[in-house]
Enzyme design. Sequence first.
Site, mmCIF file in Angstrom:
data_model
loop_
_atom_site.group_PDB
_atom_site.id
_atom_site.type_symbol
_atom_site.label_atom_id
_atom_site.label_comp_id
_atom_site.label_asym_id
_atom_site.label_seq_id
_atom_site.Cartn_x
_atom_site.Cartn_y
_atom_site.Cartn_z
ATOM 1 N N ASP A 1 5.494 -9.849 9.455
ATOM 2 C CA ASP A 1 5.569 -9.254 10.313
ATOM 3 C C ASP A 1 6.674 -8.523 10.915
ATOM 4 O OD1 ASP A 1 5.305 -7.433 12.841
ATOM 5 O OD2 ASP A 1 4.352 -8.807 13.771
ATOM 6 N N PHE B 1 3.118 13.629 2.381
ATOM 7 C CA PHE B 1 2.723 12.926 1.047
ATOM 8 C C PHE B 1 1.055 11.496 1.501
ATOM 9 C CE2 PHE B 1 6.251 13.587 -0.582
ATOM 10 C CZ PHE B 1 6.776 12.883 -1.927
ATOM 11 N N SER C 1 11.589 11.193 7.519
ATOM 12 C CA SER C 1 11.220 11.571 6.826
ATOM 13 C C SER C 1 11.014 13.284 7.486
ATOM 14 C CB SER C 1 9.394 11.191 8.178
ATOM 15 O OG SER C 1 8.860 12.070 8.258
ATOM 16 N N ASP D 1 5.209 -7.466 3.730
ATOM 17 C CA ASP D 1 3.364 -7.087 4.494
ATOM 18 C C ASP D 1 2.776 -7.847 5.355
ATOM 19 O OD1 ASP D 1 1.654 -4.921 4.151
ATOM 20 O OD2 ASP D 1 2.511 -4.022 3.271
ATOM 21 N N LYS E 1 12.459 8.022 12.888
ATOM 22 C CA LYS E 1 12.990 8.823 12.285
ATOM 23 C C LYS E 1 13.942 9.737 11.746
ATOM 24 C CE LYS E 1 9.110 6.978 9.542
ATOM 25 N NZ LYS E 1 9.390 5.390 8.363
ATOM 26 N N TYR F 1 7.478 9.078 16.964
ATOM 27 C CA TYR F 1 8.129 8.712 14.878
ATOM 28 C C TYR F 1 9.551 9.864 15.055
ATOM 29 C CZ TYR F 1 6.418 9.321 9.889
ATOM 30 O OH TYR F 1 5.989 9.460 8.877
ATOM 31 N N SER G 1 0.039 -1.736 0.043
ATOM 32 C CA SER G 1 0.308 0.036 0.457
ATOM 33 C C SER G 1 0.957 1.268 0.075
ATOM 34 C CB SER G 1 -0.350 0.147 1.721
ATOM 35 O OG SER G 1 -0.393 0.231 2.270
#
Length: 263
Positions: free
Chosen positions: A60, A201, A155, A36, A172, A168, A15
Amino acid sequence: MHIANRTFIISGGASGLGLATVADLHSRGGYIAILDTNTDNGEKAVAELGAERVRFYECDITSTESIQAALDGIAAWIKETNAHIGALIPAAGVGFPGKLIDRKNQPIPLANLDFVLNINLRGVLDLIRLTLPLMTVSPPTAPDGERGVIVMVSSSAAFDGQPGQAAYAASKGAIRSLTLVLARDLAQYGIRAMSIAPSFFESSMTAAMSDKVRQSLMRVFEFPKRPGYGKDFAGMVRTCVENEMLNGECVRLDGATRMPSKM
């Protein structure tokens, strides 16, 4: 590194940005191994692109055993195709916003932090270390003796994280810091390391944002005045694969956007 007749391992490839990368590399003759947890999406991607050059491995990323089982399957597939690994793209990632201390003076549950760090950082490191034995034995390509490249996903939060992004941004930022170290560690094998730092995004993660948050972010866009698309990310991955002088760097992919400190 030429894309055609090479195998590309993409976690989170069923995805979002991962799937866009799958489609792009496949369209240029690559063999794609999708890792995935979403079986339905993974099998759908194989059906749409064709099983000749695409395989799905339910995996996983937080489980060493699950990663190794997927890689064992990929190794067997490579023996059949003789398409050695061109790149590893660990694109699986999650966000779970929350400040470290809430309005009731309660610390964030450690499980929330672990959820993000285990996928975005530990899982990436585990996947890389287990994939490397397959990459280091690939035949080197002329003229520089390159064996492959690892393209990680950082990120914009690694540079200007927003409130509630402690876990997060930490994960990153770690990917960003890892990039040069990995390039130096793997130089002797002819393996490069790059990371890409996307900003806002269109993805399943950003789709969960409230309208208020989306509008706040869109006000700080410079150019282009839109979110990034999957094709923009996939094109950057392709550039990292094909240009051998790209090594040890984290590339911001953000249209000059800088994330605001407040919404």
